[in-house]
Design an enzyme around this catalytic site. Structure first.
Site, PDB file in Angstrom:
ATOM      1  N   GLU A   1      11.646 -32.960  -0.277  1.00 40.50           N
ATOM      2  CA  GLU A   1      12.387 -33.772  -1.241  1.00 40.50           C
ATOM      3  C   GLU A   1      13.084 -34.871  -0.447  1.00 40.50           C
ATOM      4  O   GLU A   1      14.136 -34.646   0.157  1.00 40.50           O
ATOM      5  CB  GLU A   1      13.391 -32.928  -2.022  1.00 40.50           C
ATOM      6  CG  GLU A   1      12.736 -31.920  -2.945  1.00 40.50           C
ATOM      7  CD  GLU A   1      13.699 -31.350  -3.988  1.00 40.50           C
ATOM      8  OE1 GLU A   1      14.724 -32.006  -4.272  1.00 40.50           O
ATOM      9  OE2 GLU A   1      13.417 -30.254  -4.501  1.00 40.50           O
TER      10      GLU A   1
ATOM     11  N   TRP B   1      19.195 -39.255 -14.107  1.00 42.06           N
ATOM     12  CA  TRP B   1      18.038 -38.391 -13.855  1.00 42.06           C
ATOM     13  C   TRP B   1      16.818 -39.062 -14.455  1.00 42.06           C
ATOM     14  O   TRP B   1      16.870 -39.501 -15.603  1.00 42.06           O
ATOM     15  CB  TRP B   1      18.216 -37.012 -14.483  1.00 42.06           C
ATOM     16  CG  TRP B   1      19.348 -36.233 -13.897  1.00 42.06           C
ATOM     17  CD1 TRP B   1      20.579 -36.027 -14.428  1.00 42.06           C
ATOM     18  CD2 TRP B   1      19.328 -35.531 -12.651  1.00 42.06           C
ATOM     19  NE1 TRP B   1      21.326 -35.229 -13.620  1.00 42.06           N
ATOM     20  CE2 TRP B   1      20.582 -34.907 -12.510  1.00 42.06           C
ATOM     21  CE3 TRP B   1      18.381 -35.365 -11.646  1.00 42.06           C
ATOM     22  CZ2 TRP B   1      20.921 -34.130 -11.399  1.00 42.06           C
ATOM     23  CZ3 TRP B   1      18.711 -34.582 -10.554  1.00 42.06           C
ATOM     24  CH2 TRP B   1      19.969 -33.985 -10.440  1.00 42.06           C
TER      25      TRP B   1
ATOM     26  N   GLU C   1       0.813  -1.207   0.000  1.00 36.82           N
ATOM     27  CA  GLU C   1       0.000   0.000   0.000  1.00 36.82           C
ATOM     28  C   GLU C   1       0.853   1.267   0.000  1.00 36.82           C
ATOM     29  O   GLU C   1       0.512   2.268  -0.642  1.00 36.82           O
ATOM     30  CB  GLU C   1      -0.921   0.015   1.235  1.00 36.82           C
ATOM     31  CG  GLU C   1      -1.921  -1.129   1.276  1.00 36.82           C
ATOM     32  CD  GLU C   1      -1.420  -2.321   2.055  1.00 36.82           C
ATOM     33  OE1 GLU C   1      -2.227  -2.969   2.743  1.00 36.82           O
ATOM     34  OE2 GLU C   1      -0.200  -2.634   1.983  1.00 36.82           O
TER      35      GLU C   1
END
Length: 353
Positions: free
Chosen positions: A285, A164, A46
């Site tokens: 994780e 991966w 604000e």
């Protein structure tokens, strides 16, 4: 209000532990000033919007994504600033549940003769600060469990190899979810197996508040030289009260937590301690044991599942370790919040039904 919400999103990774807030000062469809909260201790949304609007704010409408504060914290009350600027109306997307605000800002504005409307785009405003609301209202953070799996539901080969499963785009996407989180939660098993650093590695995240690295380590097995102890981000280790403290962990921030009925740590107590430390969103994780325990205990608020178009075979490790079910009626039900393609992988955002 949609403009104000987009402004608020700019603080997604920087406002911790404060909520993300945006503000637009407008007269009709003409925008006079905009602002967003960037960092705890700095001016609120604000204030920036009023500075930009200047004297044109008098009689205008302020659109704010969260109720203006009414108390002196590290900054003066925003409700007072709006009153002093002479705005004619304030539209608030969502009330602020923080006990020093909680309706007091709205009440102060109305007492000053300013018209206040509450609830415009309320759901979107709640989603933007879902962790802040969770911490204030439930005394625990919002828990988001990240999982990466093959098409046949495996997270690693039988020997634990997992790098991966997903592609580069998905891994970059995970970094953005880490960046918006207050803490990254893992377990000593993951530390021993993968030696993760658990930090945010994004070149386009200036001002990101480094998430706390929280490790569930019942017997204090985290080894000397582990990357979670490298000092690049704060680390907190949770352990059992009777655990022996090795020398290399003597100076590491630690919290003793009671054991649960199965000998592990009481996860609800872990989350309460994180909330006490002003953690809003927890990004998990970890391996199938901790992730499964959080889901089974009703503490996983959201699953972020990356599904790769690969197959790892029936000997691969499962996504979650969960107790056996007696019948199909007992199955865990999830509903899809969002699904999208991320590179070659599919990302599913799921919440318990």
């Amino acid at each position: 209000m949609a403009h104000a919400l987009r402004l608020a999103e700019r603080g997604l990774a920087t406002t911790q532990p404060n909520p993300r807030v945006g503000c637009v000062i407008a007269r009709g469809e003409t925008v006079l000033g905009t602002g967003w909260h960037a960092r705890a201790g700095e001016p609120h949304a604000e204030v920036f919007a009023l500075r930009e609007a200047g004297t044109a704010a008098r009689g205008a409408t302020a659109y704010v994504t969260l109720e203006p504060c009414a108390h002196h914290g590290r900054t003066p009350p925003c409700a007072d600033a709006l009153i002093a600027a002479g705005v004619g109306r304030v539209v608030v997307a969502h009330e602020d549940p923080f006990d020093q605000v909680d309706g007091a800002g709205i009440e102060k504005l109305r007492a000053a003769g300013i018209g206040v409307q509450v609830g415009l785009m309320r759901d979107a405003a709640h989603e933007l600060n879902i962790g802040f609301f969770s911490r204030i209202q439930r005394a625990r953070p919002w828990v988001r469990v990240k999982l990466a799996m093959s098409l046949d539901g495996r997270t690693a080969l039988a020997d634990g190899t997992s790098k991966w499963i997903t592609g580069e785009a998905a891994r970059a996407d995970v970094q953005r979810w880490r960046a918006r989180s207050s803490a990254i939660l893992s377990a000593s098993g993951t530390v021993l197996a993968d030696d993760p650093q658990l930090t945010v590695r994004l070149p386009d995240a200036p001002g990101c508040v480094p998430p706390l690295r929280a490790i569930v380590d019942t017997a204090l097995r985290t080894p000397a030289g582990a990357r979670v102890l490298d000092g690049t981000a704060p680390t907190l280790v949770f352990h059992a009260p009777d655990a022996h403290v090795p020398a290399h962990l003597a100076d590491v921030a630690r919290v003793a937590v009671r054991r649960d009925d199965h000998g592990g740590l009481e996860l609800r107590a872990v989350l309460h301690e994180l909330a006490r430390r002003d953690v809003n969103e927890v990004h998990v994780e970890a391996g199938p044991v901790l992730c499964g325990a959080l889901l089974a205990a009703g503490l996983a608020d959201e699953l972020l599942v990356y599904v790769a178009p690969v197959l790892l075979g029936s000997s691969g490790r499962p996504m979650l370790t969960l107790p056996p079910l007696d019948d199909m009626a007992s199955r865990w039900r999830l509903h899809t919040v969002d699904r999208r393609q991320v590179g070659d992988d599919m990302r599913l955002q799921l919440r318990p039904a």
